[in-house]
Scaffold this active site. Sequence first.
Site, PDB file in Angstrom:
ATOM      1  N   GLY A 201       7.170   6.294  -5.468  1.00 42.78           N
ATOM      2  CA  GLY A 201       8.563   5.978  -5.674  1.00 42.78           C
ATOM      3  C   GLY A 201       9.123   5.026  -6.244  1.00 42.78           C
TER       4      GLY A 201
ATOM      5  N   GLY B  88       7.483   1.536 -16.156  1.00 42.95           N
ATOM      6  CA  GLY B  88       6.130   1.498 -15.967  1.00 42.95           C
ATOM      7  C   GLY B  88       5.368   2.935 -15.552  1.00 42.95           C
ATOM      8  N   HIS B  89       6.187   3.519 -14.689  1.00 45.64           N
ATOM      9  CA  HIS B  89       5.952   5.002 -14.211  1.00 45.64           C
ATOM     10  C   HIS B  89       5.969   6.064 -15.422  1.00 45.64           C
ATOM     11  CE1 HIS B  89       6.477   3.308 -10.144  1.00 45.64           C
ATOM     12  NE2 HIS B  89       5.386   3.884  -9.983  1.00 45.64           N
TER      13      HIS B  89
ATOM     14  N   GLN C  39      -1.480   2.145   4.119  1.00 44.40           N
ATOM     15  CA  GLN C  39      -1.756   0.852   3.207  1.00 44.40           C
ATOM     16  C   GLN C  39      -0.920  -0.179   3.129  1.00 44.40           C
ATOM     17  OE1 GLN C  39      -0.775   3.401  -0.418  1.00 44.40           O
ATOM     18  NE2 GLN C  39      -0.236   1.589  -1.365  1.00 44.40           N
TER      19      GLN C  39
ATOM     20  N   GLY D 140      -2.063   2.572 -12.902  1.00 43.52           N
ATOM     21  CA  GLY D 140      -1.788   1.429 -13.914  1.00 43.52           C
ATOM     22  C   GLY D 140      -2.907   0.374 -13.443  1.00 43.52           C
TER      23      GLY D 140
ATOM     24  N   LYS E 242      -2.046  -2.586 -13.596  1.00 43.28           N
ATOM     25  CA  LYS E 242      -1.419  -3.842 -12.677  1.00 43.28           C
ATOM     26  C   LYS E 242      -2.051  -3.827 -11.491  1.00 43.28           C
ATOM     27  CE  LYS E 242       2.081  -3.352 -10.369  1.00 43.28           C
ATOM     28  NZ  LYS E 242       1.986  -3.710  -9.109  1.00 43.28           N
ATOM     29  N   ASP E 243      -2.482  -2.618 -11.011  1.00 43.55           N
ATOM     30  CA  ASP E 243      -3.273  -2.649  -9.746  1.00 43.55           C
ATOM     31  C   ASP E 243      -4.686  -2.622  -9.864  1.00 43.55           C
ATOM     32  OD1 ASP E 243      -0.948  -2.892  -7.794  1.00 43.55           O
ATOM     33  OD2 ASP E 243      -0.554  -1.092  -8.873  1.00 43.55           O
TER      34      ASP E 243
ATOM     35  N   GLN F 236      -7.257  -1.889  -7.312  1.00 42.67           N
ATOM     36  CA  GLN F 236      -7.066  -0.589  -6.808  1.00 42.67           C
ATOM     37  C   GLN F 236      -7.462   0.578  -7.620  1.00 42.67           C
ATOM     38  OE1 GLN F 236      -3.258   0.889  -4.807  1.00 42.67           O
ATOM     39  NE2 GLN F 236      -2.951   2.003  -7.229  1.00 42.67           N
TER      40      GLN F 236
HETATM   41  O1  PAF Z   1       0.004   2.247  -6.347  1.00 44.87           O
HETATM   42  C1  PAF Z   1       0.366   2.794  -5.786  1.00 44.87           C
HETATM   43  O2  PAF Z   1       1.810   2.966  -5.756  1.00 44.87           O
HETATM   44  C2  PAF Z   1      -0.050   3.417  -4.123  1.00 44.87           C
HETATM   45  O3  PAF Z   1      -1.090   2.539  -3.898  1.00 44.87           O
HETATM   46  C3  PAF Z   1      -0.782   4.797  -4.557  1.00 44.87           C
HETATM   47  C4  PAF Z   1      -1.803   4.827  -5.463  1.00 44.87           C
HETATM   48  C5  PAF Z   1       0.354   5.796  -5.033  1.00 44.87           C
HETATM   49  C6  PAF Z   1      -1.243   5.127  -3.261  1.00 44.87           C
HETATM   50  O4  PAF Z   1      -0.328   5.293  -2.120  1.00 44.87           O
END
Ligand code: PAF
Length: 280
Positions: free
Chosen positions: A30, A35-36, A60, A148, A150-151, A154
């Site tokens: 949220g 970017g989203h 997390q 993205g 940016k992460d 991840q």
């Molecule tokens: O990048 C994020 O916003 C979070 O790590 C994700 C991928 C939604 C998982 O909770």
Amino acid sequence: MVIKSKESLHKTLEIHKNKEKTIGLVPTMGALHDGHLALIDFAYKFCDVVVVSIFVNPTQFNNSSDLEKYPRHVEKDAAFLKKHNFKTLVFTPNVEEVYADGLKSESYNFGSIVDHMEGEFRAGHFDGVGSVLKRLFAIVSPDKAFFGEKDYQQLIAVKTLVNITGQKVEIIGCPTNRNEFGLAQSSRNFRLSDTQLKEGELIFEALSQAKSMFDDYSILDIEREVNKKFQQSTLKLEYFSIVKTKDLIPTTTKEPKEAYRGFIAAFLGDVRLIDNMALN
Ligand code: PAF
């Protein structure tokens, strides 16, 4: 359309799946920003239907005050998507919907890609990300899911996650969206003052400097320059690492034909920001 329960989501998605529509998932926590929007736009290039999940995932966060302070405004987010004419299905489950069997993190063997940077400084973070995404992939059953760059760490961890779980979802990375001064768009930017937003540009400047020095200087020289830049600023550098793109392990030597990326995490006040860039 905002959907809160798994049952309603399944009913809606079934109609699309029966018509053999391609379903995309953009998982978010949220506090949606440009970017989203870029990520959702990108998802529509590959998919007929896009589900945007909004769920602040407790497992997390290794720091309870970071979890508490994470910006939350679901109604504003839904209005933001509507304003931009996105016909996304907005899925906003609560903790019980996602963690029906109890709020806990599973442990995954991601290998060396999570040993450093975010994995080192945020204990348990990637297990938490893996735990929630495994559940969201099971709930939504998307054909593709979008993340993205940016992460970046991840993104690579999620690609590894689906290899581990065997879930049939294609993971697609989307280039980092930046403001006009280069600051990577992030929900955490909502917590920055105008002055801090300006100061945050240093992260992009430092990564750009590392990129421009990369061919002609040693990694140690580049690290020295970047550290100096941060010492002269109001930002507190948590790490600057140059890693081989293939294994995300920090290195101080360069090998021909190898791809490298620079990664930064820094604090502006109590707001933690991350970014990264391909260096060659
Ligand atoms: O990048 C994020 O916003 C979070 O790590 C994700 C991928 C939604 C998982 O909770």
